[in-house]
Write an enzyme that holds these catalytic residues in place. Structure first.
Site, PDB file in Angstrom:
ATOM      1  N   ASP A   1     -23.473   6.561 -29.848  1.00  0.00           N
ATOM      2  CA  ASP A   1     -24.900   6.660 -30.139  1.00  0.00           C
ATOM      3  C   ASP A   1     -25.334   5.357 -30.805  1.00  0.00           C
ATOM      4  OD1 ASP A   1     -24.249   9.269 -29.428  1.00  0.00           O
ATOM      5  OD2 ASP A   1     -25.674  10.163 -30.835  1.00  0.00           O
TER       6      ASP A   1
ATOM      7  N   LYS B   1     -32.256   9.150 -26.939  1.00  0.00           N
ATOM      8  CA  LYS B   1     -32.201  10.050 -28.092  1.00  0.00           C
ATOM      9  C   LYS B   1     -33.355   9.711 -29.022  1.00  0.00           C
ATOM     10  CE  LYS B   1     -29.056  10.842 -32.022  1.00  0.00           C
ATOM     11  NZ  LYS B   1     -27.708  10.624 -32.554  1.00  0.00           N
TER      12      LYS B   1
ATOM     13  N   LYS C   1     -31.682  13.585 -25.698  1.00  0.00           N
ATOM     14  CA  LYS C   1     -31.157  14.227 -26.912  1.00  0.00           C
ATOM     15  C   LYS C   1     -32.160  14.133 -28.049  1.00  0.00           C
ATOM     16  CE  LYS C   1     -27.495  13.748 -30.421  1.00  0.00           C
ATOM     17  NZ  LYS C   1     -26.241  13.093 -30.801  1.00  0.00           N
TER      18      LYS C   1
END
Lengths: 273, 313
Positions: free
Chosen positions: B150, B213, B249
């Site tokens: 991430d 995300k 996400k």
């Protein structure tokens, strides 16, 4: 010119706020000014009330006993100022206020009565102290909308418990008025939550809720009392059983309902050499 | 950087100017419309068997996260154990998301479980470090066994209009990931407008992100429904244009089962069922799992559950 009266919407009292029922329902109840609509709570309102009561438990139970006493006494002061309004909704207003004061005085005295310094055979202080049980579900008495309510609510919260109250089904307006007093007092939001509606619908989810630690069945319907005790057994709630016949709420108060919702903590402490 | 965006957008990334022209040529987001649509979809009522299915799907989509300065190997191991077996009859979560130095602990604790290990990298959460530091951070996590990375974008560069720099950085990190999946955190709470969210989404997808995300969880507001709607529209349109599917996400601030189900409704109504799978949609969350487990209990037993019956994280 005639004035149009401003009518009141009777709502629930959850977490210090006055929401309508999540279900949007209401039901007719009689009042001095004729038939009015009270909020008809649902099991989800009960769930929300339990969440609010749980959230308030930490702060309320950690407050000093003296502070809780001051806060509860303040409620009596406010009740006194609204005697006329309560007088229209319920008999026994003076008794209810006096009862509230009586219980408020117990906050910093209950430990002396229910606690003890135990004699033990060793170099230890051994102290037993009463502590609050947690979230208490209360089915308020059906026939005594104010004095009965005060007689079950005040003993539960004075030790630091928080409460979810199902108000008297046929006369819930005194409970709603009490909620308004509590909201303007110093009692933190969530310490007392009041749901109005059909007791038979609201009691089972409250009795079965695993985050409720104790249950007062004072106002339980006769045919439901046994099954509610069964539901309460699921997580070993402390239960005050339904009394038959209904207690005389005008009688001299006692400590049984205070002690029913406390746990005894015993501490061993070495005595310094 | 040599990497180019997939057709038909190969030309877009030729120069700073063409990139800017493309991103600023994206249609503007109707803010009122997006918020109203997200709010309207949030009112859908999902009950009984559909709810049971949604709760289990939401659990399978969780990136169970701990990103605290106070993280210890013991805490990460406990979280991994919970991720493998959240509760009786419950499926495992999708991944455990930790800081880079905790990756070996997590890999060890999750071996054989099928639960992925996600590591935050690139000077998370601020992204304020030199590029070679960010790349080293990424390579280290991948070498330790993280199969998902991430990363955070450089919001400073993005907001001052240096899109090429952001693009190049994502391409470089993607390269450093090797076989690991790359999730690109836009930190929408710092991007100010939905237009910027749409632009950053496209920029990340052009640069090769496997997932986009919303947030680090360290900035408020974190994930919101309208932001997620805008990003879901971006991944939908990107697949329509290029044929490549990118995951989504939302992370941060999703704490209740009710919230999670609102997101699932949003996914179904925006991108369709293709994204209703842990391979394409994830929740970055920690306390959400407990609420999902309590709701699961409620459906199974009929009684409302309480926090006494789930772990304290």
């Amino acid at each position: 010119m005639t004035r149009l009266p401003v009518l009141k919407t009777y709502k629930l009292y959850i977490g210090g706020k006055f929401p309508r029922s999540e279900s949007g329902r209401s039901y007719p109840v009689s009042s001095p000014s004729g038939v009015v609509n009270a909020a008809q709570g649902s099991r989800k309102d009960v769930r929300d009330a339990v969440v609010a009561a749980r959230a308030a438990f930490g702060g309320w139970s950690r407050a000093t006993a003296y502070n809780r006493g001051q806060v509860l006494y303040r409620v009596a002061e406010l009740l006194e100022g609204r005697r006329a309004e309560f007088g229209r909704l319920a008999p026994d207003v003076d008794e209810a206020i006096d009862r509230w004061v009586w219980y408020a005085g117990w906050t910093d005295k209950i430990a002396q009565v229910a606690g003890n310094a135990n004699p033990v055979a060793g170099p230890y202080f051994n102290l037993s102290v009463p502590e609050p049980t947690g979230v208490v579900g209360i089915l308020a008495p059906q026939s005594s909308p104010l004095l009965g309510l005060v007689s079950v609510l005040a003993p539960a919260i004075l030790t630091g418990n928080t409460a979810v109250v199902i108000a008297s089904e046929s006369s819930p307006l005194a409970a709603v008025a009490l909620a308004e007093v509590l909201a303007t007092s110093d009692v933190p939001g969530g310490v007392v939550n009041i749901v109005t509606g059909r007791t038979a619908e609201l009691a089972p989810p409250l009795a079965g809720h695993l985050d409720v630690n104790a249950l007062d069945l004072a106002g339980a319907p006769v045919d439901l009392a046994a099954s509610l005790e069964g539901l309460a057994a699921e997580n070993l709630k402390r239960v005050v059983r339904r009394a038959d016949p209904e207690p005389d709420w005008t009688a001299e108060p006692a400590l049984d309902r205070v002690l029913a919702f406390t746990e005894t903590k015993t501490v061993w402490h070495p005595i310094g050499v | 950087m040599t990497a180019t965006a997939p057709p038909p957008y190969s030309d877009v990334t030729r120069s700073e100017a063409s990139l800017r022209r493309f991103l600023h040529g994206l249609p503007g987001v109707d803010q009122v419309g997006a918020e109203a649509r997200a709010a309207m979809l949030g009112t859908r009522s999902i009950k009984t068997t559909a709810k049971a299915w949604a709760l289990d799907l939401a659990i399978r989509m969780i990136d169970l996260t701990t990103l605290e300065g106070a993280d210890t190997p013991g805490k990460v191991r406990a979280l991994c154990a919970k991720g493998r077996h959240p509760g009786p009859g419950s499926p495992p979560v999708a991944a455990i998301c930790v800081y880079g130095d905790m990756v070996p602990t997590a890999v060890d604790a999750l071996r054989g479980s099928g639960v992925h290990v996600a590591a935050v990298a690139t000077a998370f959460p601020s992204g304020r470090a030199a590029l070679d530091v960010k790349l080293a951070d990424t390579r280290h996590a991948v070498a330790d066994g993280a199969d998902e990375i991430d990363m955070v974008i450089d919001r400073g560069a993005f907001l001052s209009g240096r899109h090429q720099q952001v693009y190049d950085e994502i391409v470089a990190v993607k390269d450093a990931c090797g076989g690991a999946h790359l999730k690109v955190i836009l930190e929408t709470g710092e991007l100010s407008t939905y237009d910027n969210v749409r632009r950053a989404s496209w920029l990340a997808m052009l640069a090769g992100a496997d997932f986009i995300k919303t947030s680090t969880g360290k900035v408020s507001p974190a994930a919101t429904l309208p932001v997620t709607l805008v990003m879901l529209e971006a991944v939908r349109d990107f697949r329509d244009a290029t044929g490549r599917q990118v995951g989504m996400k939302p992370a941060g601030g999703i704490r209740t089962a009710k919230d999670a189900i609102k997101y699932l409704v949003l996914v179904n109504e925006t991108t369709g069922e293709d994204w209703l799978s842990p391979d394409w949609f994830r929740f970055g969350a920690s306390s959400l799992l407990n609420d999902l487990l309590m709701q699961r209990d409620k459906l199974a037993t009929g009684h409302y559950s309480g926090p006494d019956y789930v772990t304290l994280d």
